[in-house]
Design an enzyme around this catalytic site. Structure first.
Site, PDB file in Angstrom:
ATOM      1  N   ARG A  44       7.818  37.385 -31.649  1.00 26.73           N
ATOM      2  CA  ARG A  44       6.773  36.617 -30.860  1.00 26.73           C
ATOM      3  C   ARG A  44       5.210  37.230 -31.475  1.00 26.73           C
ATOM      4  O   ARG A  44       5.157  37.968 -32.274  1.00 26.73           O
ATOM      5  CB  ARG A  44       6.847  37.022 -29.266  1.00 26.73           C
ATOM      6  CG  ARG A  44       7.139  38.214 -28.883  1.00 26.73           C
ATOM      7  CD  ARG A  44       6.422  39.502 -29.374  1.00 26.73           C
ATOM      8  NE  ARG A  44       4.828  39.236 -28.874  1.00 26.73           N
ATOM      9  CZ  ARG A  44       3.865  39.906 -29.347  1.00 26.73           C
ATOM     10  NH1 ARG A  44       4.074  40.641 -30.419  1.00 26.73           N
ATOM     11  NH2 ARG A  44       2.834  39.482 -28.858  1.00 26.73           N
ATOM     12  N   GLY A  45       4.594  36.280 -30.975  1.00 27.29           N
ATOM     13  CA  GLY A  45       3.025  36.476 -31.476  1.00 27.29           C
ATOM     14  C   GLY A  45       2.855  35.331 -32.424  1.00 27.29           C
ATOM     15  O   GLY A  45       3.680  35.199 -33.266  1.00 27.29           O
ATOM     16  N   ARG A  78       9.032  27.176 -29.084  1.00 28.72           N
ATOM     17  CA  ARG A  78       8.069  27.669 -27.893  1.00 28.72           C
ATOM     18  C   ARG A  78       7.028  26.488 -28.345  1.00 28.72           C
ATOM     19  O   ARG A  78       6.544  26.152 -29.482  1.00 28.72           O
ATOM     20  CB  ARG A  78       7.557  28.805 -28.157  1.00 28.72           C
ATOM     21  CG  ARG A  78       8.521  29.846 -27.716  1.00 28.72           C
ATOM     22  CD  ARG A  78       8.049  31.404 -27.894  1.00 28.72           C
ATOM     23  NE  ARG A  78       7.212  31.565 -26.687  1.00 28.72           N
ATOM     24  CZ  ARG A  78       6.668  32.634 -26.535  1.00 28.72           C
ATOM     25  NH1 ARG A  78       6.478  33.744 -27.614  1.00 28.72           N
ATOM     26  NH2 ARG A  78       5.740  33.098 -25.306  1.00 28.72           N
ATOM     27  N   ASP A 213      -3.281  32.328 -29.267  1.00 28.52           N
ATOM     28  CA  ASP A 213      -2.308  31.304 -29.781  1.00 28.52           C
ATOM     29  C   ASP A 213      -2.868  30.066 -30.148  1.00 28.52           C
ATOM     30  O   ASP A 213      -2.019  29.204 -30.800  1.00 28.52           O
ATOM     31  CB  ASP A 213      -1.426  31.172 -28.536  1.00 28.52           C
ATOM     32  CG  ASP A 213      -0.599  32.571 -28.077  1.00 28.52           C
ATOM     33  OD1 ASP A 213      -0.915  33.489 -27.676  1.00 28.52           O
ATOM     34  OD2 ASP A 213       0.437  32.649 -28.779  1.00 28.52           O
ATOM     35  N   ASN A 222      -4.597  32.119 -24.728  1.00 26.36           N
ATOM     36  CA  ASN A 222      -4.128  33.338 -25.274  1.00 26.36           C
ATOM     37  C   ASN A 222      -3.096  33.752 -24.149  1.00 26.36           C
ATOM     38  O   ASN A 222      -3.299  33.271 -23.179  1.00 26.36           O
ATOM     39  CB  ASN A 222      -5.114  34.488 -25.592  1.00 26.36           C
ATOM     40  CG  ASN A 222      -4.444  35.763 -26.258  1.00 26.36           C
ATOM     41  OD1 ASN A 222      -3.641  35.572 -27.031  1.00 26.36           O
ATOM     42  ND2 ASN A 222      -4.608  37.024 -25.724  1.00 26.36           N
TER      43      ASN A 222
HETATM   44  O1  MRU Z   1       4.502  35.537 -25.463  1.00 25.48           O
HETATM   45  P1  MRU Z   1       3.715  36.115 -26.791  1.00 25.48           P
HETATM   46  O2  MRU Z   1       4.129  37.437 -26.791  1.00 25.48           O
HETATM   47  O3  MRU Z   1       4.041  35.269 -28.020  1.00 25.48           O
HETATM   48  O4  MRU Z   1       2.382  35.928 -26.727  1.00 25.48           O
HETATM   49  C1  MRU Z   1       1.396  36.580 -27.743  1.00 25.48           C
HETATM   50  C2  MRU Z   1      -0.082  36.626 -27.569  1.00 25.48           C
HETATM   51  O5  MRU Z   1      -0.398  35.938 -26.669  1.00 25.48           O
HETATM   52  C3  MRU Z   1      -0.964  37.168 -28.551  1.00 25.48           C
HETATM   53  O6  MRU Z   1      -2.093  37.675 -28.146  1.00 25.48           O
HETATM   54  C4  MRU Z   1      -1.394  35.928 -29.587  1.00 25.48           C
HETATM   55  O7  MRU Z   1      -0.147  35.356 -30.276  1.00 25.48           O
HETATM   56  C5  MRU Z   1      -1.800  36.390 -30.687  1.00 25.48           C
HETATM   57  S1  MRU Z   1      -1.037  37.397 -31.991  1.00 25.48           S
HETATM   58  C6  MRU Z   1      -1.877  38.019 -33.258  1.00 25.48           C
END
Ligand code: MRU
Length: 309
Positions: A44-45, A78, A213, A222
């Site tokens: 994720r991220g 996603r 994101d 985000n």
């Molecule tokens: O739902 P996630 O864990 O994928 O969400 C991640 C985030 O919101 C992060 O802050 C974002 O992707 C930036 S990662 C460098």
């Protein structure tokens, strides 16, 4: 340690659902495995999702699957992080899927180092910095964006203290960001999501740095909770920065048109495996929120610090 690696024609991923207690790996042998890994948040991220998706395209190519078909399927994994769509299209428009995915893997690491270098300029010796969710090495190939800024400041010998929001409901701040900072002996403390405003009012937070994101006209998307942190920071005149690569920019749309992922209600109904509300309670569980640009001090990119768009 890399969040993801290409090994023996397979995509090797750290299983982020098992951290912080177990460092284990999942191997994706075909592109459907990659889709499942993204959906289930094994990886994720935004940047990590993007590079994984690129390797998913490479796997589809090796399997002899039509890349247009694979692209459509991978894009359903996603909806919110624009890096997923950017990465799939980039591989689709390349001459060689695997070569392009490997290039993106290398670029991601270089990009994060550059973000760290520029971002470290806003961090002063002695700062206490707050972050939300995990925009660290685990959200990228390595090093991280927001946590990359803290890593760079730490490498330069600045004394910093990092505060991580727990980041309900999935707890990425608690399970991932705290773990990452501890691995490198960067001083870190965990706080409940609801405590950041109070700590700001006590003068205990100097700066906020989060990831993104999607960055589009009007603001930044985000992890849910980022907007509330930004509001509290504005109230207390605390600088609020977003650290993200250009692959997270979506210049074509208004940020308010971003599709915000709605996740399973059980993520909210249960805490640590125990139900915390009456059975069948209706839940609203948006995974992200929108921070309007008026609340953002600057965006730390691999080319320097810019104003929000
Ligand atoms: O739902 P996630 O864990 O994928 O969400 C991640 C985030 O919101 C992060 O802050 C974002 O992707 C930036 S990662 C460098």
């Amino acid at each position: 340690m890399k969040t993801l690696e290409w090994e023996d024609n397979k995509l090797k991923l750290i299983d982020q659902t098992k951290l912080p207690d177990e460092l284990t790996y999942v191997y994706c042998e075909n592109y459907q495995d990659v889709i499942i890994a993204i959906k289930d948040m094994i990886v994720r991220g935004a940047p990590a999702i993007g590079v994984s998706a690129a390797f998913g395209m490479a796997l589809a190519d090796i399997e002899g699957v039509d890349l247009n078909k694979a692209a459509l399927e991978i894009k359903t994994a996603r909806p919110t992080a624009v890096n997923l769509f950017w990465a799939v299209d980039r591989v689709l428009n390349s001459d060689d899927a695997l070569t392009e995915a490997l290039r993106m893997y290398e670029e991601d690491m270089a990009t994060n180092r550059a973000i760290g270098k520029f971002g470290s300029e806003i961090i002063d010796d002695g700062d206490t910095v707050l972050t939300h969710c995990n925009a660290g090495a685990l959200a990228c190939v390595d090093y991280g964006t927001a946590l990359g800024v803290f890593r760079a400041a730490h490498e330069q010998g600045k004394n910093i203290n990092v505060i991580c929001d727990e980041t309900r409901p999935r707890g990425q701040g608690a399970s991932l960001s705290v773990w990452e900072m501890q691995q490198e002996n960067i001083p870190v403390k965990l706080i409940p999501d609801v405590a950041s405003g109070f700590l700001m009012s006590q003068g205990k937070i100097d700066k906020v740095v989060i990831g993104a994101d999607r960055i589009a006209r009007g603001g930044v998307v985000n992890k849910v909770g980022s907007f509330m942190v930004a509001l509290a920071a504005k109230h207390h005149d605390i600088p609020f920065y977003v650290a993200a690569p250009y692959s997270t920019f979506d210049n074509d749309i208004s940020i308010f048109d971003t599709v915000i992922e709605e996740r399973d209600g059980d993520e909210v109904r249960y805490y640590g495996g125990a139900r915390i509300c009456p059975k069948n309670t209706e839940v609203i569980n948006p995974a992200f929120d929108i921070t309007p640009k008026e609340l953002i001090t600057g965006i730390i990119t691999e080319k320097g610090i810019i104003d929000p768009i």
